[in-house]
Design a protein around this motif. Sequence first.
Motif, short mmCIF file in Angstrom:
data_model
loop_
_atom_site.label_atom_id
_atom_site.label_comp_id
_atom_site.label_asym_id
_atom_site.label_seq_id
_atom_site.Cartn_x
_atom_site.Cartn_y
_atom_site.Cartn_z
N ARG A 158 0.84 -1.23 -0.22
CA ARG A 158 0.14 0.22 0.09
C ARG A 158 0.65 1.05 0.14
N ALA A 159 0.69 2.24 -0.14
CA ALA A 159 1.13 3.46 -0.60
C ALA A 159 1.77 3.62 1.08
N ASN A 160 0.93 3.79 1.83
CA ASN A 160 1.21 4.30 3.58
C ASN A 160 2.07 5.30 3.13
N ASP A 161 0.93 6.45 2.39
CA ASP A 161 1.08 7.77 2.22
C ASP A 161 0.50 8.85 3.16
N TRP A 162 -0.22 8.72 3.90
CA TRP A 162 -0.59 9.05 5.06
C TRP A 162 0.51 9.41 6.18
N ASP A 163 0.79 10.67 6.90
CA ASP A 163 1.99 10.65 7.88
C ASP A 163 0.84 11.08 9.46
N TYR A 191 -4.09 19.84 26.43
CA TYR A 191 -3.19 20.83 27.28
C TYR A 191 -2.47 20.23 27.49
N GLY A 192 -1.36 19.98 27.20
CA GLY A 192 0.05 19.52 28.39
C GLY A 192 0.25 19.68 29.41
N HIS A 193 -0.09 20.01 30.41
CA HIS A 193 0.12 20.55 32.11
C HIS A 193 1.55 20.50 32.06
N ARG A 194 2.31 20.14 31.77
CA ARG A 194 3.81 19.49 32.48
C ARG A 194 4.60 20.05 31.48
N THR A 195 3.90 20.88 30.32
CA THR A 195 5.42 21.73 29.16
C THR A 195 4.64 23.18 28.70
N GLY A 196 3.34 22.68 29.32
CA GLY A 196 2.68 24.45 29.02
C GLY A 196 2.07 24.48 27.52
N LYS A 197 2.21 23.34 26.84
CA LYS A 197 2.17 22.89 24.99
C LYS A 197 0.65 22.88 24.99
N VAL A 198 -0.33 23.61 23.83
CA VAL A 198 -1.40 22.66 23.25
C VAL A 198 -1.25 21.20 22.08
N LEU A 199 -1.56 21.00 22.54
CA LEU A 199 -0.80 19.90 21.79
C LEU A 199 -2.01 19.15 21.26
N ALA A 200 -1.20 18.61 19.98
CA ALA A 200 -2.98 17.02 18.72
C ALA A 200 -1.85 16.51 18.41
N LEU A 201 -2.42 15.96 17.65
CA LEU A 201 -2.26 14.81 16.99
C LEU A 201 -2.83 14.23 16.17
N ALA A 202 -2.44 14.29 14.52
CA ALA A 202 -3.35 14.73 13.28
C ALA A 202 -2.26 13.85 12.63
N TYR A 203 -3.35 13.50 10.88
CA TYR A 203 -2.77 12.53 9.78
C TYR A 203 -3.14 14.19 9.12
N LEU A 204 -1.72 14.02 8.59
CA LEU A 204 -1.55 14.72 7.28
C LEU A 204 -1.82 13.28 6.02
N ARG A 205 -2.68 13.79 4.84
CA ARG A 205 -3.40 13.59 3.39
C ARG A 205 -2.12 13.61 2.87
#
Length: 804
Positions: free
Chosen positions: A710-715, A749-763
């Motif tokens: 398969r292409a596995n072209d998402w990341d 929100y990441g309380h240890r790092t003070g960062k707003v974080l998200a996991l996302a797929y790039l097509r």
Amino acid sequence: MKKAQVLIIGGGVMGVSLMYHLVKEGWKDVLLVEKNDLTHGSTWHAAGLCTHFAHNPTIQELRATSVRLYRDTLPKETGLSCGFHASGAMRITRNPDRMDEFRHVAGLSEFTGYPLEVLTPERIAELHPLTQLDGLLGGIYEPDDGHVDPSLATNAMADVARRGGAEIWRQCPVTEIRKDGDEWVVDTAKGVVHAQHIVNAAGTWGWEIGHMMGLNIPSVPVLHQYLVTDTVQAVADRQAAGLDELPMIRDPEESWYVRQERDGLILGPYEKDAQVWSVDGVPPEFGADLMPPDLDRVEPIIMAAMERIPALETGGVKSVINGPITFTPDANPLIGPAHGLENAWLLTGSSMGVMEGGGAGWFLAHWMTHGAPPMDPLAVDSRRFGSWADRDYRVEKAIECFGLQFGVHYPNEERPAGRGKRLSPLHDLMIERGAIMGAAYGWERPNWFSDSSDEIADETFRRANWFPKVAAEVEAATTRVAMADLSVFSKFEISGPDTAKFLGTMGANTAPATGRIGLNQVLTPAGGVLSEFAIARLGEDHGYLTSAAAAEEIDLDVLTAHATAFDVTVDRVTDQIAVIGLMGPKAPEVWASLTDIAPQDFPWLTVKSVDINGIKVRAMRVSYIGEAGWELHVPAADAAKLFTLLENTAKPLGLGYYGAYAANSMRLEKGYRGWGSDLTTERSPIESGLGGFVKPKERDFVGREALETRANDWDMVLMELEGGDVDPFYAHGLWQGGRCVGIVTSGAYGHRTGKVLALAYLRDATARDGLHVSVLGQKRPAQILSQPPFDPNNTRLRAKGALS
């Protein structure tokens, strides 16, 4: 006797759609049996509304596929109209939270390619001039929505399927279902059918057919009324002027919908106190029947609708439809394999049968044909409820879902009905310590902890009252020691002489060595992630597997199917074993006080059987939150005793407790993926950023060939968003300029790092710069992180002693 490749039980829009799509997929000997006639039950009396509005991409695609089928495909194939009216639709509101919900759904729809328009009151008046605007904040417009004639659409699919070789037996109730070797044997009024596959598409009769199959089908018929008016002069005047049909309109706060019907209107109210019907079996004579009108039950809703659309009051009531529709505990249909049964499938329980039926048939036909669903199935998977979903539960939840048909769907929504079905052995201890509980696959689990016994969580799209409480939980886990009840994990024992071969071929990763812990993704034939297990190798012939709570029946099916080729035994031990999380930089100090195994002799990702004060404990040096610590797996009967012992030892060190919300914050700071949100059947482990766990060399496992071809072209990427007053949660579009290039699958929100974080797929994996995430309509600049922002080298996880 009749032989069939597949027997579909039920001739409503869902079953007929499956028949149609299986024929399209090339299946032969497709037989559908119907107790009465096609569309009887609930399809025939449905109002026929079709929409693209949904909070989940899979549900939205079921609905969009239905629209394309009814509007375009079937008329081309048959030369006849399905009665589809491309009227468009809107939802209106006076609730600020609802406007947030509309913005969220509009953002998801930009990614899926079904854009919806967020409305101002002025735009509402332009689209639906019969609407009074008093108090309205806005709405959302669905331009490609419409309504269809359910009978025309169902019979059109039946005609095409028959031309392709399918058979339909009408007036043919099923009387018995049994398994004989590899075949299903079904007794019907017109003879015995031997089928390779069987599908329960019985709708109103779904619970009864399920009972014949040996299944618990958690669906309940609920009576729904709608009224049809006589001529409404304002509508007739629009027709005479040649104006377009009015868009369908819904007021979720007042719980009604209205659509045009020739020169009149249809009004459909959803009362809060729903009326369930024939919970334990539908009367044998019931077919294309209705209940007597009972408008007194919905009079306040009717009056509210007339205030919003005064023209309604001018039409008079021409007829009232009062008939059953089925509801599951979450109002989504049951689609997919039947748990514990080979070649048995469910396609039932839809409260939106016509709206979702065309797409639902496509979805299941693909699954049956290719061995994997075309999209992430979790929202509809027929195994998302277990045996704990008993009669009381399904009735309570059906009433709740009906009453909240137009409820706001908050990102951390917790509904009150049907609670307390599965209690951890530590449940009462958690409550005493201030746990605010949530529900996960029937389990009660701590979401967060409060110092006020009567506090409840805010329902909001924005930061809630638990935000500072979660910050305190994270602080305890980061600087001292914290404990958690992790008992909701699904748990399985694998034993027998072929255990090593079983574990070595079950998924994309190799089996861990004895005494070690490994992560393994089980794949679909298409190479997507079906299941994810943490595997603790206890011995040459003994493995212990844990997985997500909601995956319990799915994973048991996966393991049982894999075991047929090996001399092993699979035991589900979820309820027999409790799990205590002991985490934080001072967790090794607690450990050293209670055992004779020094922390430095218990490295990360190892498992040992230990005795703690006479309690047999399976200790696993692993952490989902990125801190030094252990998961302590203990017999349920000993859990409270062990918890209290650990607690008393840890209190002088500054003990705290943490729940699911804190765990989610911390796991995102480590970039850890979550099954069911970040890991789904749609994406491969390589696309999910888990290529390091893929080891195909000299190994055979399901999905290997597809994974390599398969292409596995998402990341999948971990991102930091610029600050704002709303934290990301899921299903937000990821943009590069004016192009939607991906979607957020989880965030916090990441309380240890003070960062707003998200996991996302790039097509588009090349879209690395100039990104922003649309969160409730806010454009939030986002930067891809090259490594997790917290402890990227796993120094804390590997700690051999207490950290200062």
